[in-house]
Design a protein around this motif. Structure first.
Motif, mmCIF file in Angstrom:
data_model
loop_
_atom_site.group_PDB
_atom_site.id
_atom_site.type_symbol
_atom_site.label_atom_id
_atom_site.label_comp_id
_atom_site.label_asym_id
_atom_site.label_seq_id
_atom_site.Cartn_x
_atom_site.Cartn_y
_atom_site.Cartn_z
ATOM 1 N N TYR A 1 0.807 -1.218 0.000
ATOM 2 C CA TYR A 1 0.000 0.000 0.000
ATOM 3 C C TYR A 1 0.844 1.275 0.000
ATOM 4 O O TYR A 1 0.423 2.294 0.528
ATOM 5 N N THR A 2 2.020 1.229 -0.602
ATOM 6 C CA THR A 2 2.862 2.423 -0.717
ATOM 7 C C THR A 2 2.864 2.961 -2.148
ATOM 8 O O THR A 2 3.556 3.935 -2.430
ATOM 9 N N ASN A 3 2.115 2.316 -3.045
ATOM 10 C CA ASN A 3 2.032 2.709 -4.451
ATOM 11 C C ASN A 3 3.388 2.700 -5.139
ATOM 12 O O ASN A 3 3.640 3.479 -6.051
ATOM 13 N N ARG A 4 4.271 1.825 -4.711
ATOM 14 C CA ARG A 4 5.577 1.679 -5.355
ATOM 15 C C ARG A 4 5.477 0.691 -6.506
ATOM 16 O O ARG A 4 4.514 -0.044 -6.628
ATOM 17 N N ASN A 5 6.505 0.698 -7.332
ATOM 18 C CA ASN A 5 6.554 -0.206 -8.473
ATOM 19 C C ASN A 5 7.617 -1.265 -8.233
ATOM 20 O O ASN A 5 8.717 -0.972 -7.770
ATOM 21 N N ILE A 6 7.294 -2.497 -8.566
ATOM 22 C CA ILE A 6 8.237 -3.613 -8.507
ATOM 23 C C ILE A 6 8.643 -3.913 -9.943
ATOM 24 O O ILE A 6 7.786 -4.119 -10.803
ATOM 25 N N THR A 7 9.938 -3.935 -10.212
ATOM 26 C CA THR A 7 10.462 -4.239 -11.546
ATOM 27 C C THR A 7 11.273 -5.512 -11.458
ATOM 28 O O THR A 7 12.123 -5.643 -10.575
ATOM 29 N N ASN A 8 11.013 -6.450 -12.347
ATOM 30 C CA ASN A 8 11.744 -7.718 -12.315
ATOM 31 C C ASN A 8 11.868 -8.324 -13.704
ATOM 32 O O ASN A 8 11.307 -7.827 -14.664
ATOM 33 N N ASP A 9 12.599 -9.423 -13.793
ATOM 34 C CA ASP A 9 12.816 -10.068 -15.081
ATOM 35 C C ASP A 9 11.814 -11.203 -15.301
ATOM 36 O O ASP A 9 10.925 -11.437 -14.489
ATOM 37 N N ASN A 10 11.992 -11.933 -16.400
ATOM 38 C CA ASN A 10 10.984 -12.907 -16.814
ATOM 39 C C ASN A 10 10.881 -14.146 -15.936
ATOM 40 O O ASN A 10 9.914 -14.882 -16.034
ATOM 41 N N PHE A 11 11.837 -14.390 -15.063
ATOM 42 C CA PHE A 11 11.701 -15.525 -14.137
ATOM 43 C C PHE A 11 10.563 -15.269 -13.154
ATOM 44 O O PHE A 11 9.857 -16.182 -12.757
ATOM 45 N N PHE A 12 10.375 -14.029 -12.768
ATOM 46 C CA PHE A 12 9.401 -13.674 -11.737
ATOM 47 C C PHE A 12 8.058 -13.224 -12.298
ATOM 48 O O PHE A 12 7.027 -13.381 -11.658
ATOM 49 N N THR A 13 8.021 -12.630 -13.478
ATOM 50 C CA THR A 13 6.823 -11.976 -13.995
ATOM 51 C C THR A 13 5.745 -12.970 -14.400
ATOM 52 O O THR A 13 6.002 -13.929 -15.110
ATOM 53 N N SER A 14 4.521 -12.698 -13.936
ATOM 54 C CA SER A 14 3.348 -13.473 -14.343
ATOM 55 C C SER A 14 2.109 -12.605 -14.145
ATOM 56 O O SER A 14 2.145 -11.598 -13.418
ATOM 57 N N LEU B 1 0.118 -8.251 -6.632
ATOM 58 C CA LEU B 1 0.774 -7.010 -6.211
ATOM 59 C C LEU B 1 -0.198 -5.841 -6.239
ATOM 60 O O LEU B 1 -0.194 -4.997 -5.341
ATOM 61 N N ARG B 2 -1.042 -5.793 -7.271
ATOM 62 C CA ARG B 2 -2.025 -4.700 -7.366
ATOM 63 C C ARG B 2 -2.971 -4.728 -6.172
ATOM 64 O O ARG B 2 -3.352 -3.676 -5.648
ATOM 65 N N ALA B 3 -3.345 -5.909 -5.716
ATOM 66 C CA ALA B 3 -4.203 -6.038 -4.536
ATOM 67 C C ALA B 3 -3.498 -5.542 -3.279
ATOM 68 O O ALA B 3 -4.149 -5.173 -2.301
ATOM 69 N N ASN B 4 -2.167 -5.521 -3.299
ATOM 70 C CA ASN B 4 -1.382 -5.026 -2.168
ATOM 71 C C ASN B 4 -0.929 -3.581 -2.356
ATOM 72 O O ASN B 4 -0.039 -3.104 -1.662
ATOM 73 N N GLY B 5 -1.513 -2.885 -3.327
ATOM 74 C CA GLY B 5 -1.194 -1.480 -3.531
ATOM 75 C C GLY B 5 0.156 -1.249 -4.178
ATOM 76 O O GLY B 5 0.775 -0.210 -3.961
ATOM 77 N N LEU B 6 0.612 -2.206 -4.989
ATOM 78 C CA LEU B 6 1.884 -2.085 -5.701
ATOM 79 C C LEU B 6 1.643 -2.317 -7.186
ATOM 80 O O LEU B 6 0.631 -2.898 -7.571
ATOM 81 N N THR B 7 2.572 -1.878 -8.025
ATOM 82 C CA THR B 7 2.475 -2.138 -9.454
ATOM 83 C C THR B 7 3.671 -2.973 -9.891
ATOM 84 O O THR B 7 4.653 -3.102 -9.154
ATOM 85 N N LEU B 8 3.578 -3.530 -11.098
ATOM 86 C CA LEU B 8 4.622 -4.422 -11.608
ATOM 87 C C LEU B 8 4.988 -4.037 -13.033
ATOM 88 O O LEU B 8 4.116 -3.798 -13.859
ATOM 89 N N VAL B 9 6.282 -3.978 -13.300
ATOM 90 C CA VAL B 9 6.810 -3.864 -14.657
ATOM 91 C C VAL B 9 7.810 -4.994 -14.803
ATOM 92 O O VAL B 9 8.711 -5.134 -13.971
ATOM 93 N N GLY B 10 7.625 -5.810 -15.821
ATOM 94 C CA GLY B 10 8.544 -6.922 -16.000
ATOM 95 C C GLY B 10 8.513 -7.465 -17.407
ATOM 96 O O GLY B 10 7.567 -7.235 -18.156
ATOM 97 N N THR B 11 9.551 -8.166 -17.749
ATOM 98 C CA THR B 11 9.603 -8.838 -19.039
ATOM 99 C C THR B 11 8.892 -10.178 -18.931
ATOM 100 O O THR B 11 8.734 -10.715 -17.834
ATOM 101 N N LEU B 12 8.453 -10.702 -20.082
ATOM 102 C CA LEU B 12 7.750 -11.981 -20.106
ATOM 103 C C LEU B 12 8.438 -12.954 -21.043
ATOM 104 O O LEU B 12 8.998 -12.546 -22.060
ATOM 105 N N ARG B 13 8.352 -14.204 -20.718
ATOM 106 C CA ARG B 13 8.759 -15.242 -21.658
ATOM 107 C C ARG B 13 7.592 -15.448 -22.622
ATOM 108 O O ARG B 13 6.431 -15.434 -22.224
ATOM 109 N N LYS B 14 7.904 -15.667 -23.895
ATOM 110 C CA LYS B 14 6.830 -15.754 -24.883
ATOM 111 C C LYS B 14 5.995 -17.019 -24.765
ATOM 112 O O LYS B 14 4.949 -17.121 -25.390
#
Length: 110
Positions: free
Chosen positions: A46-59, A66-79
């Motif tokens: 609930y701090t409105n921060r962004n989490i950035t990670n690579d494709n191992f973590f992103t889903s 994360l959105r339900a916890n007041g956070l956002t996500l930017v990450g790469t995806l595996r195709k």
């Protein structure tokens, strides 16, 4: 042994780490990436921060959690992720350096 870190994006200072010593028991670990990110980001709910990670973590599940916890996500995806629509997969018909955008509620896929 692996150590997963959550770090500050401006100072690159490690804020919290989690040691991973391998799977426990005989069953393969499921959703390890999501579990790690949720645990390491827990102090920032609930701090409105962004989490950035690579494709191992992103889903998609992680983005929703994360959105339900007041956070956002930017990450790469595996195709090969099953939730990626066919229109977003690599195509010879699409121009080089072009992008496709998809929107669903508060989630954007590029």
């Amino acid at each position: 042994m692996k150590i997963f870190w959550i770090t500050d994006c401006e100072t690159f200072y490690p804020l919290k780490g989690k040691a991973y010593l391998g799977k426990e028991g005989k069953q393969p670990e499921k959703n390890l990436g999501q579990k790690v990110v949720m645990e390491l980001s827990a102090p920032y709910k609930y701090t409105n921060r962004n989490i950035t990670n690579d494709n191992f973590f992103t889903s998609l599940q992680l983005a929703v959690a994360l959105r339900a916890n007041g956070l956002t996500l930017v990450g790469t995806l595996r195709k090969n992720k099953p939730f990626i629509p066919n229109e977003f997969l690599p195509s010879r018909q699409r121009h080089v350096h072009s992008a496709v955008f998809g929107f669903q509620k508060d989630i954007t896929l590029v």
